[in-house]
Write a protein that holds these residues in place. Sequence first.
Motif, PDB file in Angstrom:
ATOM      1  N   GLY A  45       0.837  -1.120  -0.346  1.00  0.00           N
ATOM      2  CA  GLY A  45      -0.273   0.238   0.142  1.00  0.00           C
ATOM      3  C   GLY A  45       0.887   1.345  -0.335  1.00  0.00           C
ATOM      4  N   ASP A  46       0.108   2.642  -0.528  1.00  0.00           N
ATOM      5  CA  ASP A  46       0.730   3.131  -0.120  1.00  0.00           C
ATOM      6  C   ASP A  46       0.874   4.266   1.195  1.00  0.00           C
ATOM      7  N   THR A  47       1.905   4.199   1.879  1.00  0.00           N
ATOM      8  CA  THR A  47       2.325   4.375   3.535  1.00  0.00           C
ATOM      9  C   THR A  47       3.518   4.196   3.375  1.00  0.00           C
ATOM     10  N   ARG A  48       3.625   5.038   4.828  1.00  0.00           N
ATOM     11  CA  ARG A  48       4.703   5.991   5.524  1.00  0.00           C
ATOM     12  C   ARG A  48       4.980   5.472   6.864  1.00  0.00           C
ATOM     13  N   PHE A  49       6.147   5.072   7.556  1.00  0.00           N
ATOM     14  CA  PHE A  49       6.138   4.686   9.176  1.00  0.00           C
ATOM     15  C   PHE A  49       6.900   5.864   9.954  1.00  0.00           C
ATOM     16  N   ALA A  50       6.538   5.726  10.931  1.00  0.00           N
ATOM     17  CA  ALA A  50       7.256   7.127  12.223  1.00  0.00           C
ATOM     18  C   ALA A  50       7.540   6.367  13.270  1.00  0.00           C
ATOM     19  N   PRO A  51       8.691   5.257  13.271  1.00  0.00           N
ATOM     20  CA  PRO A  51       9.296   4.630  13.971  1.00  0.00           C
ATOM     21  C   PRO A  51       9.064   4.826  15.580  1.00  0.00           C
ATOM     22  N   ILE A  52       9.396   4.548  16.807  1.00  0.00           N
ATOM     23  CA  ILE A  52       9.192   5.267  18.113  1.00  0.00           C
ATOM     24  C   ILE A  52      10.343   4.095  18.769  1.00  0.00           C
ATOM     25  N   ALA A  53      10.177   2.958  18.355  1.00  0.00           N
ATOM     26  CA  ALA A  53      11.114   2.202  18.763  1.00  0.00           C
ATOM     27  C   ALA A  53      11.877   0.934  17.333  1.00  0.00           C
ATOM     28  N   SER A  54      13.639   1.232  17.497  1.00  0.00           N
ATOM     29  CA  SER A  54      13.551   0.714  16.513  1.00  0.00           C
ATOM     30  C   SER A  54      14.901  -0.456  16.957  1.00  0.00           C
ATOM     31  N   ALA A  55      15.441  -0.996  15.702  1.00  0.00           N
ATOM     32  CA  ALA A  55      16.495  -2.279  16.047  1.00  0.00           C
ATOM     33  C   ALA A  55      17.779  -0.885  17.137  1.00  0.00           C
ATOM     34  N   LYS A  56      18.438   0.029  16.652  1.00  0.00           N
ATOM     35  CA  LYS A  56      19.099   0.573  17.418  1.00  0.00           C
ATOM     36  C   LYS A  56      19.159   1.856  17.569  1.00  0.00           C
ATOM     37  N   GLY A  57      18.143   1.774  17.485  1.00  0.00           N
ATOM     38  CA  GLY A  57      17.006   4.149  18.587  1.00  0.00           C
ATOM     39  C   GLY A  57      17.432   4.984  16.802  1.00  0.00           C
ATOM     40  N   GLU A  58      18.175   4.640  15.865  1.00  0.00           N
ATOM     41  CA  GLU A  58      17.861   5.753  14.391  1.00  0.00           C
ATOM     42  C   GLU A  58      16.772   5.077  14.356  1.00  0.00           C
ATOM     43  N   ILE A  59      16.259   6.465  13.634  1.00  0.00           N
ATOM     44  CA  ILE A  59      14.168   6.320  12.676  1.00  0.00           C
ATOM     45  C   ILE A  59      14.914   5.824  11.712  1.00  0.00           C
ATOM     46  N   GLU A  60      14.521   4.491  11.986  1.00  0.00           N
ATOM     47  CA  GLU A  60      14.703   3.954  10.476  1.00  0.00           C
ATOM     48  C   GLU A  60      13.574   1.984  11.084  1.00  0.00           C
ATOM     49  N   CYS A  61      13.187   1.405   9.428  1.00  0.00           N
ATOM     50  CA  CYS A  61      12.579   0.670   9.552  1.00  0.00           C
ATOM     51  C   CYS A  61      12.347  -0.021   9.654  1.00  0.00           C
ATOM     52  N   ASN A  62      14.087  -1.002   9.308  1.00  0.00           N
ATOM     53  CA  ASN A  62      13.979  -2.058   8.918  1.00  0.00           C
ATOM     54  C   ASN A  62      14.072  -4.127   9.313  1.00  0.00           C
ATOM     55  N   GLY A  63      14.024  -4.189   9.357  1.00  0.00           N
ATOM     56  CA  GLY A  63      13.995  -5.172   9.845  1.00  0.00           C
ATOM     57  C   GLY A  63      14.402  -5.936  11.196  1.00  0.00           C
ATOM     58  N   PHE A  64      14.654  -6.337  12.323  1.00  0.00           N
ATOM     59  CA  PHE A  64      16.324  -6.334  12.914  1.00  0.00           C
ATOM     60  C   PHE A  64      17.108  -6.976  12.296  1.00  0.00           C
ATOM     61  N   TRP A  65      16.563  -8.143  12.042  1.00  0.00           N
ATOM     62  CA  TRP A  65      18.012  -8.712  10.948  1.00  0.00           C
ATOM     63  C   TRP A  65      18.168  -9.081   9.662  1.00  0.00           C
ATOM     64  N   ASN A  66      18.036  -7.853   9.220  1.00  0.00           N
ATOM     65  CA  ASN A  66      19.248  -7.461   8.673  1.00  0.00           C
ATOM     66  C   ASN A  66      19.873  -6.191   8.708  1.00  0.00           C
ATOM     67  N   HIS A  67      20.172  -5.967  10.336  1.00  0.00           N
ATOM     68  CA  HIS A  67      21.201  -5.291  10.861  1.00  0.00           C
ATOM     69  C   HIS A  67      22.221  -6.299  11.226  1.00  0.00           C
ATOM     70  N   LYS A  68      23.157  -5.869  11.744  1.00  0.00           N
ATOM     71  CA  LYS A  68      24.131  -6.838  12.113  1.00  0.00           C
ATOM     72  C   LYS A  68      24.595  -5.758  13.890  1.00  0.00           C
ATOM     73  N   PRO A  69      25.330  -7.547  14.738  1.00  0.00           N
ATOM     74  CA  PRO A  69      24.483  -8.552  14.233  1.00  0.00           C
ATOM     75  C   PRO A  69      22.550  -8.738  13.717  1.00  0.00           C
ATOM     76  N   PRO A  70      23.258  -9.757  12.632  1.00  0.00           N
ATOM     77  CA  PRO A  70      21.502  -9.904  12.845  1.00  0.00           C
ATOM     78  C   PRO A  70      20.723 -10.631  14.771  1.00  0.00           C
ATOM     79  N   ARG A  71      19.079 -10.138  14.411  1.00  0.00           N
ATOM     80  CA  ARG A  71      18.036 -10.273  15.852  1.00  0.00           C
ATOM     81  C   ARG A  71      17.042 -10.303  15.242  1.00  0.00           C
ATOM     82  N   THR A  72      16.677 -11.046  16.425  1.00  0.00           N
ATOM     83  CA  THR A  72      14.803 -11.208  16.066  1.00  0.00           C
ATOM     84  C   THR A  72      14.137  -9.863  16.591  1.00  0.00           C
ATOM     85  N   ASP A  73      12.835  -9.760  16.251  1.00  0.00           N
ATOM     86  CA  ASP A  73      12.289  -7.894  16.279  1.00  0.00           C
ATOM     87  C   ASP A  73      11.919  -8.325  17.598  1.00  0.00           C
TER      88      ASP A  73
END
Length: 261
Positions: A45-73
């Motif tokens: 769909g036509d969406t945008r997201f505003a993260p309040i909690a993310s993998a590393k506290g940065e303003i991004e929405c990537n899955g936690f498993w795409n970070h280094k080290p990969p981890r679960t959500d």
Amino acid sequence: MAQLMGYIKSAALEEKGFVILDSYDKEVDPKEWLDIEYVDWKSSGDTRFAPIASAKGEIECNGFWNHKPPRTDKDGVWIDSQMAIAPTLTERAKEPGANVGRCRIIELQPTPYGDCLYNLHQDDNNRLNPDGTGWVVRGFFNLTDDKDSYFVLRENRTDPSIEYRIALPAGAQLIVDTQRLWHAATHNGTDPRYCLITSWESGPELDAYIEKYHGTDQHEQFQVDQVVLEHGYAEQARKDAARAAYYAAKGQQAKIAMSEA
Ligand SMILES: [Fe+2]
């Protein structure tokens, strides 16, 4: 309930894969979702997201498993600048006391039923989630008063025989096993819809929260004209065929299952 093997899951979600909680009955200042910082993120769909909690506290929405080290959500890092703008929403996400992975506000542009069916997807909530720990599910708190809009949940993406249509007025609160159920929203209106989405770990804390707010899988089906339903089925089939043709031309398998990842 804990099991000897497998994930810890909520009994309340076992039969249908979702529960509806009592409606949230307090006012929330729309500035909490309008003034927060959004990022463009590929989703259905036509969406945008505003993260309040993310993998590393940065303003991004990537899955936690795409970070280094990969981890679960799980163990999302709260973002101070976003929490400061949305304190009430942060408090609501933290209220269960269950482990929070990703927490973000979704902004969805108007989406007719046929597009919603095309957008139906399952979330990749439990990648790298260790066996024997809590299954990750998602909370959906509708923020805007979208009286003509509804969440669509299906056991099978292209089979309308099991389709739960759940109304989305302001304050609607549901918890969905979005890795099991195909889901998307039909948003009828002219303005965007806003919803708080939180990844929670199943367990005693989430069970207690569901009980406190009278979680039930008995819903009132949002009524839609048969003509609209059938037009939607045809639209989904037409768009699926167009997508399959597009990928076939590139010599690839069509990717149906999308995730907000
Ligand atoms: Fe999703």
